[in-house]
Design a protein around this motif. Sequence first.
Motif, PDB file in Angstrom:
ATOM      1  N   ILE A 110      -0.408   0.570   9.393  1.00 26.49           N
ATOM      2  CA  ILE A 110      -0.046  -0.210   8.205  1.00 26.49           C
ATOM      3  C   ILE A 110      -1.183  -0.196   7.192  1.00 26.49           C
ATOM      4  CG2 ILE A 110       0.460  -2.539   7.342  1.00 26.49           C
ATOM      5  CD1 ILE A 110       1.831  -3.044  10.106  1.00 26.49           C
ATOM      6  N   THR A 111      -2.395  -0.477   7.653  1.00 22.34           N
ATOM      7  CA  THR A 111      -3.538  -0.565   6.748  1.00 22.34           C
ATOM      8  C   THR A 111      -3.822   0.770   6.076  1.00 22.34           C
ATOM      9  OG1 THR A 111      -4.498  -2.341   8.080  1.00 22.34           O
ATOM     10  CG2 THR A 111      -5.986  -1.150   6.613  1.00 22.34           C
ATOM     11  N   ALA A 112      -3.807   1.854   6.853  1.00 26.14           N
ATOM     12  CA  ALA A 112      -4.093   3.174   6.277  1.00 26.14           C
ATOM     13  C   ALA A 112      -3.062   3.556   5.222  1.00 26.14           C
ATOM     14  CB  ALA A 112      -4.124   4.223   7.382  1.00 26.14           C
ATOM     15  N   LEU A 113      -1.819   3.249   5.467  1.00 30.91           N
ATOM     16  CA  LEU A 113      -0.770   3.614   4.518  1.00 30.91           C
ATOM     17  C   LEU A 113      -0.796   2.718   3.282  1.00 30.91           C
ATOM     18  CD1 LEU A 113       1.841   4.347   7.247  1.00 30.91           C
ATOM     19  CD2 LEU A 113       1.075   6.010   5.545  1.00 30.91           C
ATOM     20  N   GLN A 114      -1.112   1.457   3.467  1.00 32.87           N
ATOM     21  CA  GLN A 114      -1.283   0.578   2.306  1.00 32.87           C
ATOM     22  C   GLN A 114      -2.458   1.042   1.452  1.00 32.87           C
ATOM     23  OE1 GLN A 114      -1.589  -3.179   4.381  1.00 32.87           O
ATOM     24  NE2 GLN A 114       0.486  -3.784   3.817  1.00 32.87           N
ATOM     25  N   GLU A 115      -3.551   1.420   2.090  1.00 33.83           N
ATOM     26  CA  GLU A 115      -4.714   1.902   1.349  1.00 33.83           C
ATOM     27  C   GLU A 115      -4.409   3.194   0.594  1.00 33.83           C
ATOM     28  OE1 GLU A 115      -7.750   2.118   4.311  1.00 33.83           O
ATOM     29  OE2 GLU A 115      -8.206  -0.036   4.200  1.00 33.83           O
ATOM     30  N   ALA A 116      -3.435   3.951   1.109  1.00 33.98           N
ATOM     31  CA  ALA A 116      -3.010   5.173   0.432  1.00 33.98           C
ATOM     32  C   ALA A 116      -2.013   4.897  -0.697  1.00 33.98           C
ATOM     33  CB  ALA A 116      -2.386   6.136   1.440  1.00 33.98           C
ATOM     34  N   GLY A 117      -1.652   3.621  -0.887  1.00 36.45           N
ATOM     35  CA  GLY A 117      -0.813   3.241  -2.016  1.00 36.45           C
ATOM     36  C   GLY A 117       0.645   2.980  -1.705  1.00 36.45           C
ATOM     37  N   ALA A 118       0.987   2.842  -0.420  1.00 40.95           N
ATOM     38  CA  ALA A 118       2.385   2.685  -0.040  1.00 40.95           C
ATOM     39  C   ALA A 118       2.734   1.236   0.275  1.00 40.95           C
ATOM     40  CB  ALA A 118       2.696   3.549   1.181  1.00 40.95           C
ATOM     41  N   ASP A 119       3.966   0.859  -0.056  1.00 43.21           N
ATOM     42  CA  ASP A 119       4.577  -0.325   0.531  1.00 43.21           C
ATOM     43  C   ASP A 119       5.046   0.068   1.929  1.00 43.21           C
ATOM     44  OD1 ASP A 119       4.369  -2.047  -1.727  1.00 43.21           O
ATOM     45  OD2 ASP A 119       6.107  -1.052  -2.627  1.00 43.21           O
ATOM     46  N   VAL A 120       4.800  -0.790   2.908  1.00 42.86           N
ATOM     47  CA  VAL A 120       5.084  -0.446   4.302  1.00 42.86           C
ATOM     48  C   VAL A 120       6.147  -1.382   4.871  1.00 42.86           C
ATOM     49  CG1 VAL A 120       4.132  -0.194   6.626  1.00 42.86           C
ATOM     50  CG2 VAL A 120       2.761   0.470   4.632  1.00 42.86           C
ATOM     51  N   ILE A 121       7.158  -0.786   5.487  1.00 41.50           N
ATOM     52  CA  ILE A 121       8.218  -1.521   6.170  1.00 41.50           C
ATOM     53  C   ILE A 121       7.966  -1.454   7.676  1.00 41.50           C
ATOM     54  CG2 ILE A 121      10.704  -1.677   6.603  1.00 41.50           C
ATOM     55  CD1 ILE A 121      11.057   0.118   4.072  1.00 41.50           C
ATOM     56  N   THR A 122       8.008  -2.599   8.339  1.00 40.50           N
ATOM     57  CA  THR A 122       7.978  -2.638   9.793  1.00 40.50           C
ATOM     58  C   THR A 122       9.309  -3.180  10.301  1.00 40.50           C
ATOM     59  OG1 THR A 122       7.010  -4.846   9.823  1.00 40.50           O
ATOM     60  CG2 THR A 122       5.479  -2.968   9.867  1.00 40.50           C
ATOM     61  N   VAL A 123       9.563  -2.978  11.588  1.00 37.44           N
ATOM     62  CA  VAL A 123      10.891  -3.271  12.123  1.00 37.44           C
ATOM     63  C   VAL A 123      10.791  -4.030  13.433  1.00 37.44           C
ATOM     64  CG1 VAL A 123      13.080  -2.277  12.872  1.00 37.44           C
ATOM     65  CG2 VAL A 123      11.728  -1.121  11.110  1.00 37.44           C
ATOM     66  N   GLY A 124      11.564  -5.103  13.560  1.00 42.36           N
ATOM     67  CA  GLY A 124      11.838  -5.725  14.841  1.00 42.36           C
ATOM     68  C   GLY A 124      13.151  -5.157  15.340  1.00 42.36           C
TER      69      GLY A 124
END
Length: 228
Positions: A130-144
């Motif tokens: 999550i952190t690496a992708l956010q730092e790359a400029g992305a909104d991140v979706i996680t799933v339950g």
Amino acid sequence: MVDGYAATLEAADPYCLDPGEAAALLAGHPWKRFAVLGDSVASGVGDPVPGYVEQAWCDRIRSELAEQQPDLCYLNLGVRELRAAEIREQQLAAAVRFAPDLVLISAGGNDALRRSYQPDAVDAELGAMITALQEAGADVITVGMFDVSYAPSFPEPVKHQVGERMRMLSARTAALSARLGAIHVNCTGHPAERDPASYSADGVHGNLRSHSICAALTIRRLGLHLTP
């Protein structure tokens, strides 16, 4: 909009998208590069169901996003059977190189299915992604994910333990996402997870009705995220 959508049984399913609903929810969305990381849930394993759109859930999300952004680029890195550490090791670098602005991560299910599940270790792997992708400029979706202990393949003696681990993974992923500012989609506890008819012939993966339901939950969550 998916071709022939209005003619399907899906259009009458109360858990699925209504005709035109996705277009209204995603109107004006900013995303142009959508990436998916994960296991079989991400890759789209699931049997077709007559009357339901024949698209796996992440492909369905991509189609609905592309209706609003026709030049949308899509990368699905999902590979079945992978655990969270393997997903990070094998997929994260490629996802970052893709330069996404929206990413969906489905990871940890193969960890939680096993008695060797280590919740803190899975959290660490998810957090790193999550952190690496956010730092790359992305909104991140996680799933339950669906609690698959209700799937037909699980014998009664193990259902309770598997269910506890799956619900723990879901709750911890939601809490981690809240801390890190990710967009969390909660499918765990949905009524469809208890229905044997929601599963593929292998008795463990959701079928394409389940995929349609999870796509609807994700698109509705994205719509909420886009609401000022």
